[in-house]
Motif scaffolding. Structure first.
Motif, PDB file in Angstrom:
ATOM      1  N   GLU B  15       0.810  -1.625   0.025  1.00  0.00           N
ATOM      2  CA  GLU B  15      -0.025   0.162   0.264  1.00  0.00           C
ATOM      3  C   GLU B  15       0.965   1.828   0.355  1.00  0.00           C
ATOM      4  O   GLU B  15       2.060   1.220   0.357  1.00  0.00           O
ATOM      5  N   ALA B  16       0.106   1.683  -0.775  1.00  0.00           N
ATOM      6  CA  ALA B  16       1.376   3.503  -0.595  1.00  0.00           C
ATOM      7  C   ALA B  16       2.231   3.693  -1.991  1.00  0.00           C
ATOM      8  O   ALA B  16       2.554   4.667  -2.439  1.00  0.00           O
ATOM      9  N   ALA B  17       2.680   2.442  -2.397  1.00  0.00           N
ATOM     10  CA  ALA B  17       3.145   1.956  -3.476  1.00  0.00           C
ATOM     11  C   ALA B  17       3.172   2.774  -4.835  1.00  0.00           C
ATOM     12  O   ALA B  17       1.529   2.961  -5.048  1.00  0.00           O
ATOM     13  N   SER B  18       3.286   3.181  -5.268  1.00  0.00           N
ATOM     14  CA  SER B  18       3.389   3.677  -7.511  1.00  0.00           C
ATOM     15  C   SER B  18       3.194   2.901  -8.341  1.00  0.00           C
ATOM     16  O   SER B  18       4.060   1.973  -7.819  1.00  0.00           O
ATOM     17  N   LEU B  19       2.353   2.864  -9.283  1.00  0.00           N
ATOM     18  CA  LEU B  19       1.547   1.792  -9.960  1.00  0.00           C
ATOM     19  C   LEU B  19       2.412   2.546 -11.117  1.00  0.00           C
ATOM     20  O   LEU B  19       1.769   3.475 -11.382  1.00  0.00           O
ATOM     21  N   GLU B  20       2.754   1.751 -11.921  1.00  0.00           N
ATOM     22  CA  GLU B  20       2.395   1.415 -13.238  1.00  0.00           C
ATOM     23  C   GLU B  20       2.512   0.465 -13.915  1.00  0.00           C
ATOM     24  O   GLU B  20       2.885  -0.088 -14.245  1.00  0.00           O
ATOM     25  N   LEU B  21       1.221   0.329 -14.719  1.00  0.00           N
ATOM     26  CA  LEU B  21       1.474  -0.477 -15.924  1.00  0.00           C
ATOM     27  C   LEU B  21       1.873  -0.307 -16.934  1.00  0.00           C
ATOM     28  O   LEU B  21       0.668   0.506 -17.795  1.00  0.00           O
ATOM     29  N   GLU B  66      -1.575   7.512 -20.250  1.00  0.00           N
ATOM     30  CA  GLU B  66      -0.489   8.792 -20.887  1.00  0.00           C
ATOM     31  C   GLU B  66      -1.470   7.861 -21.909  1.00  0.00           C
ATOM     32  O   GLU B  66      -0.044   7.029 -22.342  1.00  0.00           O
ATOM     33  N   PHE B  67      -1.520   8.823 -23.238  1.00  0.00           N
ATOM     34  CA  PHE B  67      -1.147   8.245 -24.594  1.00  0.00           C
ATOM     35  C   PHE B  67       0.205   8.953 -25.070  1.00  0.00           C
ATOM     36  O   PHE B  67       0.148   9.968 -25.174  1.00  0.00           O
ATOM     37  N   ILE B  68       1.534   8.558 -25.564  1.00  0.00           N
ATOM     38  CA  ILE B  68       2.230   8.349 -26.311  1.00  0.00           C
ATOM     39  C   ILE B  68       2.215   8.207 -27.476  1.00  0.00           C
ATOM     40  O   ILE B  68       2.902   6.705 -27.741  1.00  0.00           O
ATOM     41  N   PHE B  74       0.346   3.337 -24.153  1.00  0.00           N
ATOM     42  CA  PHE B  74      -1.093   3.466 -23.210  1.00  0.00           C
ATOM     43  C   PHE B  74      -0.635   3.095 -21.587  1.00  0.00           C
ATOM     44  O   PHE B  74      -0.952   2.738 -21.241  1.00  0.00           O
ATOM     45  N   ASN B  75       0.520   3.783 -20.707  1.00  0.00           N
ATOM     46  CA  ASN B  75       0.648   3.532 -19.697  1.00  0.00           C
ATOM     47  C   ASN B  75      -0.748   3.910 -18.729  1.00  0.00           C
ATOM     48  O   ASN B  75      -0.756   4.710 -18.507  1.00  0.00           O
TER      49      ASN B  75
END
Lengths: 115, 117
Positions: B15-21, B66-68, B74-75
């Motif tokens: 919990e509280a960690a940052s997420l990027e998928l 964010e769409f790059i 699209f992460n």
């Protein structure tokens, strides 16, 4: 919450039985879809319909058939179930692109096990 | 052929960690992009979508993506995850099939996120 329903939620049957998985939506959507989902795998499109009396096969070959006699109803039938049909089957529908940006609404799924 | 790749099949965070998928797709035309989420025992539901305009889109429950275009990516991100974010996340791309066809939605394989309390 999306108004799209699937029955049964769980089904365990023997090989060779004929089964029909029901899918109904009350949103008046023209487009409806059936996906097959195995754990850890992509959702695979097996059938879709763009309206009444319109049905098409999807990307993944399937021995199932579908019908679309009414807008709200899109049942999927397996004439003779086999263990290889064991999977989760998801039904979805989509409304007009202008209103929903092509978002699909999903039912809860039917988890089918064929023994 | 069009495809959608999700880089991680399983992610475990506190919990509280940052997420990027991560999500990458292969299609050269105009796309609509989606992230769907499936909480345990619940329907697949839309988390957020990109249709046009600002490439940074915000969804429900503090998620953003964010769409790059140059990276065909699209992460999905969330600065601080909660235990209730435990779910499976699917990236999806809607691509136009051409003049005769409609839109075709292609899903990634999904990422199972488990957040430790």
């Amino acid at each position: 919450e999306a108004d799209i329903y699937q029955t049964p939620r769980y089904l365990v049957i023997g090989t060779g039985k004929k089964i029909t998985l029901e899918c109904s939506q009350t949103m008046g959507h023209d487009k409806m879809y059936w996906y097959q989902q195995d754990p850890g795998m992509e959702l695979h499109l097996i059938h879709y319909s763009y309206g009444v009396n319109s049905t098409e096969k999807g990307d993944l070959s399937s021995e199932s058939t579908v019908s679309r006699i009414r807008t709200e109803h899109f049942p999927l039938t397996l004439e003779s179930a086999r263990p290889s049909h064991t999977s989760q089957y998801l039904c979805a529908s989509r409304g007009a692109a202008a209103k929903t940006y092509n978002e699909q609404f999903f039912g809860p799924g039917t988890r089918l096990t064929v023994l | 052929a069009q495809s959608v790749s999700q880089h991680n099949h399983h992610v475990i965070l506190s919990e509280a960690a940052s997420l990027e998928l991560g999500c990458n797709y292969s299609y050269g035309g105009t796309v609509n992009l989606f992230w769907y989420v499936q909480y345990p025992g619940q329907h697949l539901q839309l988390l957020l979508k990109y249709f046009s305009g600002d490439p940074l889109v915000k969804g429900i429950k503090g998620f953003e993506a964010e769409f790059i275009k140059s990276k065909f990516s699209f992460n999905l991100r969330k600065p601080s995850v909660q235990w209730s974010d435990t779910a499976e996340y699917f990236c999806a791309v809607n691509a136009h099939e051409g003049s005769a066809g409609g839109f075709k939605t292609i899903f990634g394989a999904g990422t199972r996120l488990f957040v430790k309390a």
